[in-house]
Design a protein around this motif. Structure first.
Motif, PDB file in Angstrom:
ATOM      1  N   HIS A   7    -132.861-102.658 -12.331  1.00  0.00           N
ATOM      2  CA  HIS A   7    -133.394-104.029 -12.182  1.00  0.00           C
ATOM      3  C   HIS A   7    -132.263-104.971 -11.792  1.00  0.00           C
ATOM      4  O   HIS A   7    -131.502-105.434 -12.639  1.00  0.00           O
ATOM      5  CB  HIS A   7    -134.041-104.467 -13.507  1.00  0.00           C
ATOM      6  CG  HIS A   7    -134.808-105.759 -13.422  1.00  0.00           C
ATOM      7  ND1 HIS A   7    -136.125-105.870 -13.816  1.00  0.00           N
ATOM      8  CD2 HIS A   7    -134.446-106.999 -13.009  1.00  0.00           C
ATOM      9  CE1 HIS A   7    -136.530-107.120 -13.656  1.00  0.00           C
ATOM     10  NE2 HIS A   7    -135.530-107.828 -13.171  1.00  0.00           N
ATOM     11  N   HIS A   9    -131.273-108.175  -8.653  1.00  0.00           N
ATOM     12  CA  HIS A   9    -131.858-109.082  -7.657  1.00  0.00           C
ATOM     13  C   HIS A   9    -130.850-109.277  -6.529  1.00  0.00           C
ATOM     14  O   HIS A   9    -130.175-110.299  -6.443  1.00  0.00           O
ATOM     15  CB  HIS A   9    -132.219-110.417  -8.300  1.00  0.00           C
ATOM     16  CG  HIS A   9    -133.236-110.314  -9.391  1.00  0.00           C
ATOM     17  ND1 HIS A   9    -134.579-110.102  -9.138  1.00  0.00           N
ATOM     18  CD2 HIS A   9    -133.121-110.359 -10.737  1.00  0.00           C
ATOM     19  CE1 HIS A   9    -135.239-110.044 -10.286  1.00  0.00           C
ATOM     20  NE2 HIS A   9    -134.378-110.189 -11.270  1.00  0.00           N
ATOM     21  N   GLU A  93    -141.279-108.116 -10.991  1.00  0.00           N
ATOM     22  CA  GLU A  93    -141.541-108.293 -12.388  1.00  0.00           C
ATOM     23  C   GLU A  93    -142.730-109.213 -12.603  1.00  0.00           C
ATOM     24  O   GLU A  93    -142.930-110.177 -11.879  1.00  0.00           O
ATOM     25  CB  GLU A  93    -140.306-108.826 -13.123  1.00  0.00           C
ATOM     26  CG  GLU A  93    -139.663-110.082 -12.541  1.00  0.00           C
ATOM     27  CD  GLU A  93    -138.324-110.363 -13.220  1.00  0.00           C
ATOM     28  OE1 GLU A  93    -138.304-110.717 -14.410  1.00  0.00           O
ATOM     29  OE2 GLU A  93    -137.281-110.190 -12.540  1.00  0.00           O
ATOM     30  N   HIS A 154    -138.524-104.956 -19.477  1.00  0.00           N
ATOM     31  CA  HIS A 154    -137.207-105.194 -18.912  1.00  0.00           C
ATOM     32  C   HIS A 154    -136.450-106.226 -19.752  1.00  0.00           C
ATOM     33  O   HIS A 154    -137.041-107.076 -20.388  1.00  0.00           O
ATOM     34  CB  HIS A 154    -137.369-105.597 -17.434  1.00  0.00           C
ATOM     35  CG  HIS A 154    -136.840-106.922 -17.047  1.00  0.00           C
ATOM     36  ND1 HIS A 154    -135.507-107.126 -16.740  1.00  0.00           N
ATOM     37  CD2 HIS A 154    -137.438-108.119 -16.916  1.00  0.00           C
ATOM     38  CE1 HIS A 154    -135.346-108.406 -16.421  1.00  0.00           C
ATOM     39  NE2 HIS A 154    -136.490-109.021 -16.532  1.00  0.00           N
ATOM     40  N   ASP A 204    -129.988-106.896 -14.311  1.00  0.00           N
ATOM     41  CA  ASP A 204    -130.668-108.172 -14.031  1.00  0.00           C
ATOM     42  C   ASP A 204    -129.708-109.112 -13.296  1.00  0.00           C
ATOM     43  O   ASP A 204    -129.811-110.330 -13.417  1.00  0.00           O
ATOM     44  CB  ASP A 204    -131.212-108.838 -15.303  1.00  0.00           C
ATOM     45  CG  ASP A 204    -132.385-109.777 -15.011  1.00  0.00           C
ATOM     46  OD1 ASP A 204    -132.955-109.692 -13.899  1.00  0.00           O
ATOM     47  OD2 ASP A 204    -132.714-110.608 -15.875  1.00  0.00           O
TER      48      ASP A 204
HETATM   49 NI    NI Z   1    -135.138-109.975 -13.270  1.00  0.00          NI
END
Ligand code: NI
Length: 258
Positions: A7, A9, A93, A154, A204
């Motif tokens: 996970h 970005h 998500e 998550h 994340d």
């Molecule tokens: Ni995220």
């Protein structure tokens, strides 16, 4: 050693301009697979585009609960179309965020439900974002998708009791660098009871760099190695064994090729 950041970005501004170098540093650190997570129509498209450029990079598509109030039927149809791209490995998500409450709660629940229906229809796993909405998130999952098993919470930040509830439903738990923070004793107690065959790792990024790199303002996949080391030690395992176990479960959860 092979780790997968399940996970991140990579399409967000903090990382998007420098992806080539970010990926190179990540590989050097043993983090050799990436799932770049979509949060709105723009980033969903970008994530798919990026994933097509790199081997071992995959995308997910979803609309963050923050933006639920703006979601139209057309946006859900777009999501449905994008989700069929061969590089898309999950829906999300998605979920509920009652901390910020950027969108009305009933609207968040409707959009969350639409994501769950899509996941069931396309037989894709789901990445859950749940903040200060644990009971309600479990409730929507139970009511709207009782048979869905490939569900990961998550950036898990709950207690061992909550982890037990998630595990008892057959779901999975993913930890970010937050588990390494000094004040995260509750999350560490949860991490201790999650078996390695239900545990995944993520950054994340660009958010929340793990200790001892917490001062690095922009997190990136390479730093996941610190979280992996930390959790291996917490679980009394050698890093290579721990890495092999969580990578195997990440691959099977997201149906990634070997
Ligand atoms: Ni995220």
């Amino acid at each position: 050693m092979q780790l997968i950041d399940t996970h991140c970005h990579l399409t967000f501004d903090e990382l998007a301009g420098d992806v080539e170098a970010v990926i190179a540093r990540s590989r050097d650190a043993g983090v050799t697979g990436w799932i770049t997570v979509g949060t709105d129509t723009h980033h969903n498209r970008k994530a798919i585009e990026l994933a097509h450029k790199y081997e071992n990079m995959y995308a997910t598509v979803g609309i963050h609960p923050h933006d639920a109030k703006e979601v139209t039927d057309q946006a859900i149809r777009q999501l449905h179309a994008l989700a069929q791209n061969k590089k898309v490995v999950a829906i999300g998500e998605t979920g509920l965020d009652f901390h910020y409450d950027h969108s009305p709660r009933d609207r968040q629940a409707d959009v969350f439900t639409a994501h769950l229906q899509l996941a069931q229809e396309l037989n894709l796993p789901v990445i859950i974002h749940s903040r200060e909405a644990f009971d309600e998130t479990m409730d929507v999952l139970q009511r709207c998708a009782p048979d869905l098993k490939k569900v990961v919470f998550h950036c898990f930040s709950g207690s061992a009791d909550r982890a037990t509830i998630v595990l008892d439903r057959g779901f999975y738990i993913s930890f970010t660098g937050v588990v390494t923070f000094k004040n995260a004793e509750v999350i560490r107690q949860a991490a201790k009871i999650v078996p390695v065959d239900r545990l995944m790792l993520e950054t994340d990024s660009p958010y929340m760099s793990p200790e001892p790199m917490r001062k690095q303002k922009i997190n990136e996949p390479a730093l996941m190695l610190h979280t992996a080391k930390f959790l291996a030690e917490l679980k009394g395992m050698d890093l290579p064994d721990f890495a092999a176990a969580v990578t195997a479960i990440s691959k099977s959860f997201f149906n990634l090729p070997d």
